[in-house]
Each structure stands twice: as structure tokens, then as C-alpha cells.
Design an enzyme around this catalytic site. Structure first.
Site, PDB file in Angstrom:
ATOM      1  N   ARG A  38       0.873  -1.184   0.000  1.00  0.00           N
ATOM      2  CA  ARG A  38       0.000   0.000   0.000  1.00  0.00           C
ATOM      3  C   ARG A  38       0.900   1.220   0.000  1.00  0.00           C
ATOM      4  O   ARG A  38       1.713   1.402   0.901  1.00  0.00           O
ATOM      5  CB  ARG A  38      -0.908   0.019   1.236  1.00  0.00           C
ATOM      6  CG  ARG A  38      -1.634   1.352   1.408  1.00  0.00           C
ATOM      7  CD  ARG A  38      -2.701   1.355   2.453  1.00  0.00           C
ATOM      8  NE  ARG A  38      -3.870   0.621   2.004  1.00  0.00           N
ATOM      9  CZ  ARG A  38      -5.062   0.659   2.607  1.00  0.00           C
ATOM     10  NH1 ARG A  38      -5.239   1.414   3.675  1.00  0.00           N
ATOM     11  NH2 ARG A  38      -6.079  -0.047   2.140  1.00  0.00           N
ATOM     12  N   HIS A  95      -7.660   0.650  -6.198  1.00  0.00           N
ATOM     13  CA  HIS A  95      -7.841  -0.211  -5.015  1.00  0.00           C
ATOM     14  C   HIS A  95      -8.501  -1.513  -5.508  1.00  0.00           C
ATOM     15  O   HIS A  95      -9.648  -1.805  -5.184  1.00  0.00           O
ATOM     16  CB  HIS A  95      -8.716   0.512  -3.982  1.00  0.00           C
ATOM     17  CG  HIS A  95      -8.601  -0.062  -2.603  1.00  0.00           C
ATOM     18  ND1 HIS A  95      -7.792  -1.139  -2.292  1.00  0.00           N
ATOM     19  CD2 HIS A  95      -9.204   0.291  -1.431  1.00  0.00           C
ATOM     20  CE1 HIS A  95      -7.896  -1.404  -1.001  1.00  0.00           C
ATOM     21  NE2 HIS A  95      -8.741  -0.560  -0.457  1.00  0.00           N
ATOM     22  N   GLN A 148     -10.220  -4.093  -3.136  1.00  0.00           N
ATOM     23  CA  GLN A 148     -11.519  -3.636  -2.649  1.00  0.00           C
ATOM     24  C   GLN A 148     -12.599  -3.920  -3.686  1.00  0.00           C
ATOM     25  O   GLN A 148     -13.711  -4.341  -3.349  1.00  0.00           O
ATOM     26  CB  GLN A 148     -11.459  -2.136  -2.332  1.00  0.00           C
ATOM     27  CG  GLN A 148     -12.741  -1.599  -1.737  1.00  0.00           C
ATOM     28  CD  GLN A 148     -13.030  -2.178  -0.356  1.00  0.00           C
ATOM     29  OE1 GLN A 148     -12.187  -2.111   0.523  1.00  0.00           O
ATOM     30  NE2 GLN A 148     -14.214  -2.742  -0.168  1.00  0.00           N
ATOM     31  N   ASP A 207     -17.361   7.061  -1.200  1.00  0.00           N
ATOM     32  CA  ASP A 207     -16.084   6.955  -0.490  1.00  0.00           C
ATOM     33  C   ASP A 207     -15.835   8.303   0.177  1.00  0.00           C
ATOM     34  O   ASP A 207     -16.529   9.295  -0.119  1.00  0.00           O
ATOM     35  CB  ASP A 207     -14.978   6.610  -1.513  1.00  0.00           C
ATOM     36  CG  ASP A 207     -13.608   6.370  -0.883  1.00  0.00           C
ATOM     37  OD1 ASP A 207     -13.541   6.091   0.337  1.00  0.00           O
ATOM     38  OD2 ASP A 207     -12.598   6.465  -1.609  1.00  0.00           O
ATOM     39  N   CYS A 236     -16.387   1.384   0.978  1.00  0.00           N
ATOM     40  CA  CYS A 236     -15.184   0.589   1.255  1.00  0.00           C
ATOM     41  C   CYS A 236     -14.735   0.709   2.705  1.00  0.00           C
ATOM     42  O   CYS A 236     -14.041  -0.166   3.205  1.00  0.00           O
ATOM     43  CB  CYS A 236     -14.065   0.987   0.302  1.00  0.00           C
ATOM     44  SG  CYS A 236     -13.519   2.695   0.472  1.00  0.00           S
ATOM     45  N   ARG A 287     -13.546  -8.985   1.852  1.00  0.00           N
ATOM     46  CA  ARG A 287     -12.123  -8.764   1.555  1.00  0.00           C
ATOM     47  C   ARG A 287     -11.328 -10.026   1.881  1.00  0.00           C
ATOM     48  O   ARG A 287     -10.436 -10.441   1.143  1.00  0.00           O
ATOM     49  CB  ARG A 287     -11.574  -7.580   2.384  1.00  0.00           C
ATOM     50  CG  ARG A 287     -12.117  -6.206   2.016  1.00  0.00           C
ATOM     51  CD  ARG A 287     -11.565  -5.691   0.702  1.00  0.00           C
ATOM     52  NE  ARG A 287     -10.115  -5.599   0.664  1.00  0.00           N
ATOM     53  CZ  ARG A 287      -9.394  -4.561   1.096  1.00  0.00           C
ATOM     54  NH1 ARG A 287     -10.006  -3.492   1.568  1.00  0.00           N
ATOM     55  NH2 ARG A 287      -8.079  -4.558   1.015  1.00  0.00           N
TER      56      ARG A 287
HETATM   57  N1  NVA Z   1     -10.103   6.691  -1.120  1.00  0.00           N
HETATM   58  C1  NVA Z   1      -9.731   6.227   0.198  1.00  0.00           C
HETATM   59  C2  NVA Z   1      -9.958   4.755   0.309  1.00  0.00           C
HETATM   60  C3  NVA Z   1      -9.642   4.164   1.667  1.00  0.00           C
HETATM   61  C4  NVA Z   1      -9.798   2.678   1.712  1.00  0.00           C
HETATM   62  C5  NVA Z   1      -8.277   6.596   0.458  1.00  0.00           C
HETATM   63  O1  NVA Z   1      -7.451   6.399  -0.436  1.00  0.00           O
HETATM   64  O2  NVA Z   1      -7.981   7.071   1.549  1.00  0.00           O
HETATM   65  N1   CP Z   2     -11.210  -0.360   2.696  1.00  0.00           N
HETATM   66  C1   CP Z   2      -9.940  -0.381   3.100  1.00  0.00           C
HETATM   67  O1   CP Z   2      -9.000  -0.635   2.343  1.00  0.00           O
HETATM   68  O2   CP Z   2      -9.785  -0.112   4.431  1.00  0.00           O
HETATM   69  P1   CP Z   2      -8.423   0.137   5.184  1.00  0.00           P
HETATM   70  O3   CP Z   2      -7.890   1.473   4.753  1.00  0.00           O
HETATM   71  O4   CP Z   2      -8.790   0.118   6.648  1.00  0.00           O
HETATM   72  O5   CP Z   2      -7.461  -0.959   4.839  1.00  0.00           O
END
Ligand code: NVA
Ligand code: CP
Length: 299
Positions: A99, A126, A129, A215, A255, A283
Site C-alpha cells: 500500500r 484499489h 476492494q 467513499d 469501502c 475482503r
Molecule cells: N479513497 C480512500 C480509500 C480508503 C480505503 C483513500 O485512499 O484514503
Molecule cells: N477499505 C480499506 O481498504 O480499508 P483500510 O484502509 O482500513 O485498509
């Protein structure tokens, strides 16, 4: 050669179908020994709850082991090149989930890794997800093909972009309502080949939809823009009045993490139409199937 999963289309449509079948089986029969003795490294340059826990639980329940590196834990924070880190992790583990921020950083990691690399979220995608999201839609509604999904909110970030990629891959309609300045990037719209429609208002996007999803307004790494975004996204909250415009059997996805009362009303998250908790749980199941696929079937 190692097979990576950096974006949804790194697997063929047939492979996605097989992966969902396997995920459904793994949901029924949680503990298997298919990855006994295997090691998964989870490398985080942004925070996480679900991604970390679901990947750790997934590899454990398949008989393997996870090593998680949280932001600030490794020498990356002191400037060790991402390429060198990829080479080193490849010597220890059977797969690695990353990540990070820019997609180019993940791609550089993948170029230098000799084990499967999984995108655990970047600024631009993502895909794990979306595996869970589409799997959840199919659990609830039978099939995602030819359904209408309404996306309300930030069209420029990772989730909306991955939904657009999913629309073309799985052949459903995606309607996006996003404020000016936060629309889906034109190249992502073009790549979705007619499966995505941009709508002028959230009401237009949700009308008659099978799935309503959103989101956060401010993604990780954009914190300095929080106030500006809060202002720009006024009117883009998925609340009960908006949801009434969708089909009566419509489901709601998010998500997570969510800001209750901001992009989504608390009453919607907690409503019978919410499939959000199944979505989070799924997930685990789809990622188990993904780990098996990438580790056991190298191309
Ligand atoms: N768009 C959000 C998704 C979190 C799972 C982010 O990147 O923070
Ligand atoms: N939806 C998701 O990826 O959550 P986290 O940021 O908690 O991993």
C-alpha cells in the site's frame, strides 16, 4: 515469472470468475492448508485497518504466515530505494502486498520484485476492494452484469477509478456524480469504453440504480485539502432521501473507513439496504482466493 495484481485487468475475466467461485468456497470452508509454510509480506506506507487484518487473517487461515511493515517501520522511511526493498523482500517471502502513494512507486516495486506483488491501495487504484465489492454485489443481487451502479462523490480518486475499470471488465453501467474538479480522469473514462456515464447530480446518478456507493471526500495523502473538499462536496451525501430514488432492492456499499454524516448518513450505513459489513468481510475471502492464485499458479 511472478504474476502481479496491480490492477483488476491483470487477471482475465475468466480468471475473475474462477476467483469468485473459489472465494465463495473459501467463505464456506474457512480453514484450508493450501499455503502452508508460505510467507506474505504486507508493506504499508499509509495506514490501514481492513487491508492489514484481512490479508493477515487470509494467509493465516490458509496455513501461512504474514509479516506486516507499518508506515515508519522500515528503512524506506530513511530513504532506502523502493527497488532495493523489492529485491530484498523477494528473497524472504512468497508474495507481497504493497500500500503506497503514487502508482509509479508500486510499478517500480513490481518491476524489481521476483514474487507476486498485490496492490493494497495506491492513489490511483484499489483493486482488492473492487474484488470484494463486485463479489458482494453478486452475493446480494445474483450478477453484476448489466446492473447499474451509482457512484456519488470523489470521481478522481482510487475507488472511483477502480469502479470504472470494473464496469468495463464485468460489463455493468457505472453512473458517476462528482463535483467540478473531482471528476473521473478523461483517460479512465475513455478506457471504460462506454460503460461509464457522468451525471450532473447525485439524484440523476441514483435514479433506478441497483447499487449506490461512495467513499471519503478526502483520501489518504490529501489531508491538506480537507476543508476545500468539504466545501466542494456539499450536496454529495448518500442519505436516506437520495437512496429512495434507487430501486427498492438496491444495496449500499462503502469501502470504509466512513465519515458518518459527511459522504454517507449514519442511518444509511446502518439500514437494511447496507451491505457494507459483508463487503468488509468479503475482503478476506476474495483475497484468500487471490493469494492462492498468485502463489500457486505462477505463469
Ligand atoms: N479513497 C480512500 C480509500 C480508503 C480505503 C483513500 O485512499 O484514503
Ligand atoms: N477499505 C480499506 O481498504 O480499508 P483500510 O484502509 O482500513 O485498509
Amino acid at each position: 515469472m511472478a504474476r502481479h495484481f496491480l490492477k483488476l485487468s491483470d487477471l482475465t475475466f475468466a480468471e475473475h470468475r474462477a476467483l469468485f467461485l473459489r472465494a465463495a468456497r473459501l467463505k464456506r470452508e474457512r480453514r484450508q492448508n493450501t499455503l502452508a509454510g508460505r510467507t506474505l509480506v504486507c508493506l504499508f506506507e499509509k495506514p490501514s485497518t481492513r487491508t492489514r487484518l484481512s490479508f493477515e487473517a487470509a494467509i493465516h487461515q490458509l496455513g501461512g504466515h504474514a509479516i506486516t511493515i507499518t508506515p515508519g517501520d522500515s528503512q524506506l522511511g530513511r530513504g532506502e530505494p523502493i527497488a532495493d526493498t523489492a529485491r530484498v523482500i523477494s528473497g524472504y517471502a512468497d508474495a507481497v502486498m504493497v500500500r503506497t502513494f503514487a502508482d509509479a512507486r508500486l510499478e517500480e516495486f513490481a518491476r524489481h520484485a521476483t514474487i507476486p506483488v498485490i496492490n493494497g491501495l495506491t492513489d490511483g487504484a484499489h483493486p482488492c476492494q473492487l474484488l470484494a465489492d463486485v463479489f458482494t454485489v453478486e452475493e446480494r443481487l445474483g450478477t453484476v452484469k448489466s446492473r447499474t451502479v451509482a457512484w456519488i462523490g470523489d470521481g478522481s480518486a482510487n475507488m472511483a477509478r477502480s469502479w470504472a475499470e470494473a464496469a468495463a471488465l464485468y460489463d455493468f453501467r457505472l453512473r458517476i456524480a462528482a463535483p467540478e474538479g473531482y471528476r473521473l480522469p478523461p483517460e479512465v473514462l475513455a478506457a471504460a469504453k462506454g460503460h461509464v456515464t457522468e451525471c450532473a447530480t447525485p439524484e440523476e446518478a441514483v435514479e433506478g440504480a441497483h447499487v449506490v456507493t461512495t467513499d471519503v471526500w478526502t483520501s489518504m495523502g490529501q489531508e491538506a485539502e480537507t476543508e476545500r473538499r468539504r466545501h466542494a462536496f456539499q450536496g454529495y451525501c448518500v442519505d436516506a432521501a437520495l437512496l429512495k430514488r434507487a430501486r427498492p432492492e438496491a444495496i449500499v456499499l462503502h469501502c470504509l473507513p466512513a465519515h458518518r454524516g459527511e459522504e454517507i448518513a449514519a442511518e444509511v450505513i446502518d439500514s437494511p439496504q447496507s451491505a457494507i459489513w459483508d463487503e468488509a468481510e468479503n475482503r478476506l475471502h476474495v483475497q484468500k482466493a487471490l493469494l492462492e492464485k498468485l502463489i500457486l499458479e505462477p505463469s
